[in-house]
Motif scaffolding. Structure first.
Motif, mmCIF file in Angstrom:
data_model
loop_
_atom_site.group_PDB
_atom_site.id
_atom_site.type_symbol
_atom_site.label_atom_id
_atom_site.label_comp_id
_atom_site.label_asym_id
_atom_site.label_seq_id
_atom_site.Cartn_x
_atom_site.Cartn_y
_atom_site.Cartn_z
ATOM 1 N N VAL A 31 0.855 -1.190 0.000
ATOM 2 C CA VAL A 31 0.000 0.000 0.000
ATOM 3 C C VAL A 31 0.885 1.231 0.000
ATOM 4 O O VAL A 31 1.860 1.299 0.746
ATOM 5 C CB VAL A 31 -0.913 0.016 1.252
ATOM 6 N N ARG A 32 0.542 2.182 -0.830
ATOM 7 C CA ARG A 32 1.280 3.445 -0.854
ATOM 8 C C ARG A 32 0.633 4.407 0.132
ATOM 9 O O ARG A 32 -0.596 4.459 0.245
ATOM 10 C CB ARG A 32 1.262 4.029 -2.257
ATOM 11 N N TRP A 33 1.461 5.142 0.820
ATOM 12 C CA TRP A 33 0.981 6.129 1.784
ATOM 13 C C TRP A 33 1.083 7.518 1.178
ATOM 14 O O TRP A 33 2.122 7.893 0.632
ATOM 15 C CB TRP A 33 1.793 6.060 3.063
ATOM 16 N N ALA A 34 0.015 8.288 1.296
ATOM 17 C CA ALA A 34 0.040 9.685 0.857
ATOM 18 C C ALA A 34 1.008 10.464 1.741
ATOM 19 O O ALA A 34 1.270 10.078 2.889
ATOM 20 C CB ALA A 34 -1.361 10.286 0.954
ATOM 21 N N PRO A 35 1.552 11.572 1.237
ATOM 22 C CA PRO A 35 2.433 12.397 2.068
ATOM 23 C C PRO A 35 1.734 12.791 3.381
ATOM 24 O O PRO A 35 0.577 13.194 3.372
ATOM 25 C CB PRO A 35 2.693 13.628 1.196
ATOM 26 N N GLY A 36 2.429 12.602 4.476
ATOM 27 C CA GLY A 36 1.876 12.932 5.783
ATOM 28 C C GLY A 36 1.187 11.786 6.488
ATOM 29 O O GLY A 36 0.778 11.908 7.646
ATOM 30 N N TYR A 37 1.042 10.645 5.794
ATOM 31 C CA TYR A 37 0.416 9.478 6.416
ATOM 32 C C TYR A 37 1.506 8.538 6.897
ATOM 33 O O TYR A 37 2.476 8.320 6.191
ATOM 34 C CB TYR A 37 -0.496 8.741 5.426
ATOM 35 N N PRO A 38 1.373 8.003 8.073
ATOM 36 C CA PRO A 38 0.303 8.219 9.043
ATOM 37 C C PRO A 38 0.531 9.486 9.874
ATOM 38 O O PRO A 38 1.641 9.778 10.287
ATOM 39 C CB PRO A 38 0.379 6.975 9.934
ATOM 40 N N ILE A 76 -4.865 7.647 3.000
ATOM 41 C CA ILE A 76 -4.957 9.083 3.277
ATOM 42 C C ILE A 76 -5.454 9.381 4.690
ATOM 43 O O ILE A 76 -5.567 10.537 5.069
ATOM 44 C CB ILE A 76 -5.848 9.798 2.243
ATOM 45 N N GLY A 77 -5.758 8.346 5.451
ATOM 46 C CA GLY A 77 -6.239 8.563 6.815
ATOM 47 C C GLY A 77 -6.821 7.288 7.379
ATOM 48 O O GLY A 77 -6.652 6.204 6.817
#
Length: 167
Positions: A31-38, A76-77
């Motif tokens: 899974v790719r994490w958006a910038p700032g996640y977590p 994203i959250g």
């Protein structure tokens, strides 16, 4: 359970192993994490979920969910239940998004899906709260049909209830 799918999102039920990776800040590559996640709220939610798993086992489907965008698969959250329904059929929820995606309606979309799911599972009421200063979160709960039922000097408390939850 594969997850709850909305128009733009997948609410992926976290396993204890996935939650541990969120706490550690180490994605597993699937899974790719958006910038700032977590974000801090995601880490706190994952820790609470792991504590609940340690006490009573994995509470799914009344556990933690990772919010992923369908268009690119980025996490994203998070959102989820603070545990299984209580003796009266009620649950408490929480949620959060990384700042880079806030203001796009994702939180309302995710919360609506979680509320529909809870109702379909026989939940009779869902509770949530927001800091008094967090007007955006208050709007999310209102937009999803939750009503302000109480407040104190720090928090505003929201609730939605159904007389016949499975309808």
């Amino acid at each position: 359970m594969d997850g709850l799918v909305t128009a733009r999102l997948v609410l992926h039920p976290l396993s204890p192993g996935e939650a541990a990776r969120v706490v550690a800040g180490e994605p597993d590559g699937s899974v790719r994490w958006a910038p700032g996640y977590p974000a801090a709220v995601d880490v706190a939610g994952a820790r609470s979920f792991l504590a609940l798993c340690g006490e009573d086992g994995d509470p799914q489907p009344f556990g933690a969910y990772e919010i992923r965008r369908r268009e690119d698969g980025h996490a994203i959250g998070g959102l989820g239940f603070h545990g299984p329904p209580d003796h009266g059929g009620g649950v408490t929820i929480g949620y959060g998004l990384v700042p880079s995606v806030q203001g796009r309606g994702y939180a309302s979309e995710a919360l609506r899906a979680l509320l529909e799911f809870a109702r379909a599972q026989g939940v009779t009421c869902v509770r949530g709260d927001a800091d008094r200063e967090n007007v955006a979160s208050q709007r999310v709960m209102s937009a999803a049909g939750m009503r302000l039922v109480a407040e104190d000097d720090r928090l505003r408390y929201y609730r939605i209830a159904w007389a016949d939850p499975r309808r």
